[in-house]
Write a protein that holds these residues in place. Structure first.
Motif, PDB file in Angstrom:
ATOM      1  N   GLN A  87       0.824  -1.209   0.000  1.00 32.75           N
ATOM      2  CA  GLN A  87       0.000   0.000   0.000  1.00 32.75           C
ATOM      3  C   GLN A  87       0.856   1.256   0.000  1.00 32.75           C
ATOM      4  O   GLN A  87       0.411   2.307  -0.433  1.00 32.75           O
ATOM      5  CB  GLN A  87      -0.886   0.013   1.240  1.00 32.75           C
ATOM      6  CG  GLN A  87      -1.898  -1.125   1.263  1.00 32.75           C
ATOM      7  CD  GLN A  87      -2.667  -1.151   2.566  1.00 32.75           C
ATOM      8  OE1 GLN A  87      -2.199  -0.660   3.572  1.00 32.75           O
ATOM      9  NE2 GLN A  87      -3.859  -1.722   2.535  1.00 32.75           N
ATOM     10  N   PHE A  88       2.060   1.138   0.534  1.00 32.65           N
ATOM     11  CA  PHE A  88       2.941   2.296   0.624  1.00 32.65           C
ATOM     12  C   PHE A  88       4.067   2.169  -0.391  1.00 32.65           C
ATOM     13  O   PHE A  88       4.725   1.131  -0.460  1.00 32.65           O
ATOM     14  CB  PHE A  88       3.509   2.420   2.039  1.00 32.65           C
ATOM     15  CG  PHE A  88       2.441   2.657   3.067  1.00 32.65           C
ATOM     16  CD1 PHE A  88       1.928   3.926   3.279  1.00 32.65           C
ATOM     17  CD2 PHE A  88       1.912   1.602   3.795  1.00 32.65           C
ATOM     18  CE1 PHE A  88       0.928   4.151   4.202  1.00 32.65           C
ATOM     19  CE2 PHE A  88       0.902   1.813   4.725  1.00 32.65           C
ATOM     20  CZ  PHE A  88       0.402   3.086   4.931  1.00 32.65           C
ATOM     21  N   ASP A 136       7.001   6.569   3.470  1.00 35.40           N
ATOM     22  CA  ASP A 136       5.583   6.938   3.342  1.00 35.40           C
ATOM     23  C   ASP A 136       4.763   6.291   4.460  1.00 35.40           C
ATOM     24  O   ASP A 136       3.840   6.903   5.002  1.00 35.40           O
ATOM     25  CB  ASP A 136       5.010   6.467   2.000  1.00 35.40           C
ATOM     26  CG  ASP A 136       5.613   7.219   0.822  1.00 35.40           C
ATOM     27  OD1 ASP A 136       6.274   8.258   1.048  1.00 35.40           O
ATOM     28  OD2 ASP A 136       5.438   6.759  -0.324  1.00 35.40           O
ATOM     29  N   LYS A 170       5.535   8.137   7.725  1.00 24.50           N
ATOM     30  CA  LYS A 170       4.860   9.439   7.751  1.00 24.50           C
ATOM     31  C   LYS A 170       3.350   9.263   7.989  1.00 24.50           C
ATOM     32  O   LYS A 170       2.733  10.002   8.748  1.00 24.50           O
ATOM     33  CB  LYS A 170       5.109  10.153   6.404  1.00 24.50           C
ATOM     34  CG  LYS A 170       4.748  11.621   6.427  1.00 24.50           C
ATOM     35  CD  LYS A 170       5.007  12.297   5.080  1.00 24.50           C
ATOM     36  CE  LYS A 170       4.384  13.680   5.060  1.00 24.50           C
ATOM     37  NZ  LYS A 170       4.328  14.273   3.721  1.00 24.50           N
ATOM     38  N   TYR A 171       2.802   8.254   7.338  1.00 21.68           N
ATOM     39  CA  TYR A 171       1.367   7.996   7.453  1.00 21.68           C
ATOM     40  C   TYR A 171       0.969   7.589   8.875  1.00 21.68           C
ATOM     41  O   TYR A 171      -0.005   8.086   9.426  1.00 21.68           O
ATOM     42  CB  TYR A 171       0.971   6.885   6.472  1.00 21.68           C
ATOM     43  CG  TYR A 171      -0.459   6.412   6.604  1.00 21.68           C
ATOM     44  CD1 TYR A 171      -1.475   7.007   5.864  1.00 21.68           C
ATOM     45  CD2 TYR A 171      -0.800   5.369   7.460  1.00 21.68           C
ATOM     46  CE1 TYR A 171      -2.787   6.575   5.978  1.00 21.68           C
ATOM     47  CE2 TYR A 171      -2.111   4.935   7.589  1.00 21.68           C
ATOM     48  CZ  TYR A 171      -3.091   5.530   6.839  1.00 21.68           C
ATOM     49  OH  TYR A 171      -4.397   5.110   6.958  1.00 21.68           O
ATOM     50  N   ALA A 201       1.164  10.495  11.173  1.00 15.08           N
ATOM     51  CA  ALA A 201       0.074  11.434  10.900  1.00 15.08           C
ATOM     52  C   ALA A 201      -1.242  10.928  11.507  1.00 15.08           C
ATOM     53  O   ALA A 201      -1.990  11.700  12.112  1.00 15.08           O
ATOM     54  CB  ALA A 201      -0.077  11.633   9.390  1.00 15.08           C
ATOM     55  N   SER A 202      -1.505   9.642  11.364  1.00 18.20           N
ATOM     56  CA  SER A 202      -2.775   9.132  11.899  1.00 18.20           C
ATOM     57  C   SER A 202      -2.773   9.183  13.433  1.00 18.20           C
ATOM     58  O   SER A 202      -3.797   9.493  14.046  1.00 18.20           O
ATOM     59  CB  SER A 202      -3.095   7.740  11.362  1.00 18.20           C
ATOM     60  OG  SER A 202      -2.031   6.852  11.555  1.00 18.20           O
ATOM     61  N   THR A 227      -1.153  11.460  15.128  1.00 17.50           N
ATOM     62  CA  THR A 227      -1.281  12.890  15.446  1.00 17.50           C
ATOM     63  C   THR A 227      -2.745  13.316  15.468  1.00 17.50           C
ATOM     64  O   THR A 227      -3.196  14.005  16.382  1.00 17.50           O
ATOM     65  CB  THR A 227      -0.506  13.744  14.405  1.00 17.50           C
ATOM     66  OG1 THR A 227       0.894  13.507  14.570  1.00 17.50           O
ATOM     67  CG2 THR A 227      -0.779  15.225  14.571  1.00 17.50           C
ATOM     68  N   VAL A 228      -3.483  12.893  14.450  1.00 18.86           N
ATOM     69  CA  VAL A 228      -4.906  13.251  14.382  1.00 18.86           C
ATOM     70  C   VAL A 228      -5.651  12.625  15.565  1.00 18.86           C
ATOM     71  O   VAL A 228      -6.425  13.287  16.265  1.00 18.86           O
ATOM     72  CB  VAL A 228      -5.529  12.814  13.037  1.00 18.86           C
ATOM     73  CG1 VAL A 228      -7.039  13.022  13.041  1.00 18.86           C
ATOM     74  CG2 VAL A 228      -4.886  13.593  11.892  1.00 18.86           C
ATOM     75  N   TYR A 233     -12.402   6.014  14.905  1.00 20.87           N
ATOM     76  CA  TYR A 233     -12.125   5.865  13.471  1.00 20.87           C
ATOM     77  C   TYR A 233     -10.621   5.825  13.208  1.00 20.87           C
ATOM     78  O   TYR A 233     -10.117   4.944  12.517  1.00 20.87           O
ATOM     79  CB  TYR A 233     -12.776   7.017  12.691  1.00 20.87           C
ATOM     80  CG  TYR A 233     -12.798   6.786  11.191  1.00 20.87           C
ATOM     81  CD1 TYR A 233     -13.886   6.149  10.593  1.00 20.87           C
ATOM     82  CD2 TYR A 233     -11.738   7.170  10.380  1.00 20.87           C
ATOM     83  CE1 TYR A 233     -13.914   5.919   9.225  1.00 20.87           C
ATOM     84  CE2 TYR A 233     -11.760   6.947   9.010  1.00 20.87           C
ATOM     85  CZ  TYR A 233     -12.853   6.324   8.440  1.00 20.87           C
ATOM     86  OH  TYR A 233     -12.869   6.084   7.086  1.00 20.87           O
ATOM     87  N   MET A 234      -9.919   6.793  13.783  1.00 23.53           N
ATOM     88  CA  MET A 234      -8.476   6.899  13.541  1.00 23.53           C
ATOM     89  C   MET A 234      -7.708   5.711  14.125  1.00 23.53           C
ATOM     90  O   MET A 234      -6.645   5.355  13.622  1.00 23.53           O
ATOM     91  CB  MET A 234      -7.922   8.198  14.136  1.00 23.53           C
ATOM     92  CG  MET A 234      -8.481   9.479  13.543  1.00 23.53           C
ATOM     93  SD  MET A 234      -8.391   9.611  11.732  1.00 23.53           S
ATOM     94  CE  MET A 234      -6.618   9.531  11.461  1.00 23.53           C
ATOM     95  N   LEU A 281      -6.444   2.985  11.729  1.00 22.86           N
ATOM     96  CA  LEU A 281      -5.614   3.274  10.553  1.00 22.86           C
ATOM     97  C   LEU A 281      -4.114   2.974  10.649  1.00 22.86           C
ATOM     98  O   LEU A 281      -3.534   2.498   9.668  1.00 22.86           O
ATOM     99  CB  LEU A 281      -5.808   4.737  10.124  1.00 22.86           C
ATOM    100  CG  LEU A 281      -7.231   5.143   9.712  1.00 22.86           C
ATOM    101  CD1 LEU A 281      -7.239   6.594   9.225  1.00 22.86           C
ATOM    102  CD2 LEU A 281      -7.793   4.242   8.615  1.00 22.86           C
TER     103      LEU A 281
END
Lengths: 156, 156
Positions: free
Chosen positions: A29-30, A35, A38-39, A42-43, A45-46, A78-79, A82
């Protein structure tokens, strides 16, 4: 090498290959390991931002707002699903605090990740009820699962 | 200053204060402007990853997988709603490529953000249908809204 040992070795190689292929979809997928790193950051962090907003209410740093708590808990749940696909083999390098144990004892790591998702789902269910005391309890249980995983699998 | 002008000035001050208070909730969600910047970048990162996976299928770089396309489109639509609360006043500094025009012509920026969310919602609806040609069209329309906003409001 006897035929028997040769057979066993080739069996192991086949098993390793099967494991690699099974892992491939998540990795594929990456485009690059960075990537994935980073992903997943980021998830988290949210997720952390929304989790922290519930924390502020739970700890009295912000006034309790039942709707806001429920909205934030929904995003957290939800997050929470991920980041895990982004912990594939080969994503242990670069700008990451992820410890090698994640891949050395991957089943244990996955169980810890699942535990977090379970507790966060409970927090979401509780938050819908709008009772601050219950939200406090669920928030505490969820926060424990964050801490447990960070203590075990994340560098300071 | 005449009474009339004083009254007008104080009226303006009151209007400005009302506008500030109305804007406060969105800002107040973030403890510091840099938290807002980090959050919005993170939510775009997650969204872009999933959008890019649909792009890979649409552009033939990855085999078409209807379920994967639908799953990714669902995440894209979910994530598309998150970044905007993090573009509050005072979040135009630090490590951001956001241009000042975002706040100078905020209504126009918000309309562009809404357009993206609308197109991404359509992409999600289309993706559920599983028809690659339709997904291609919806993906293209959504990608245009990303580009339009980046061209206008994001530094290179």
């Amino acid at each position: 090498m006897t035929k028997k040992i040769r057979g066993a070795v080739s069996g192991l190689a086949a098993a390793a290959m099967t494991a690699l292929l099974a892992a491939a979809p998540a990795q594929a997928q990456f485009a690059k390991p960075e990537d994935a790193v980073k992903y997943r950051k980021a998830s988290f962090t949210v997720m952390a931002q929304h989790f922290g907003r519930i924390g502020a209410m739970v700890n009295g740093r912000a006034p309790f707002d039942a709707k806001a708590a429920a909205d934030n808990a929904a995003v957290v749940e939800y997050m929470s699903k991920l980041p895990w696909a982004a912990f594939g083999e080969g994503t242990d390098t670069g700008e990451t605090k992820a410890r090698p144990d994640i891949w050395k004892e991957n089943d244990k790591f996955k169980a810890a990740a699942q535990k977090m998702q379970d507790e966060v789902a409970k927090l979401n269910a509780t938050a819908k009820g709008g009772n601050l005391d219950q939200i406090k309890a669920s928030f505490g249980a969820a926060a424990q699962t964050c801490k447990a995983c960070h203590d075990e699998y994340r560098n300071k």
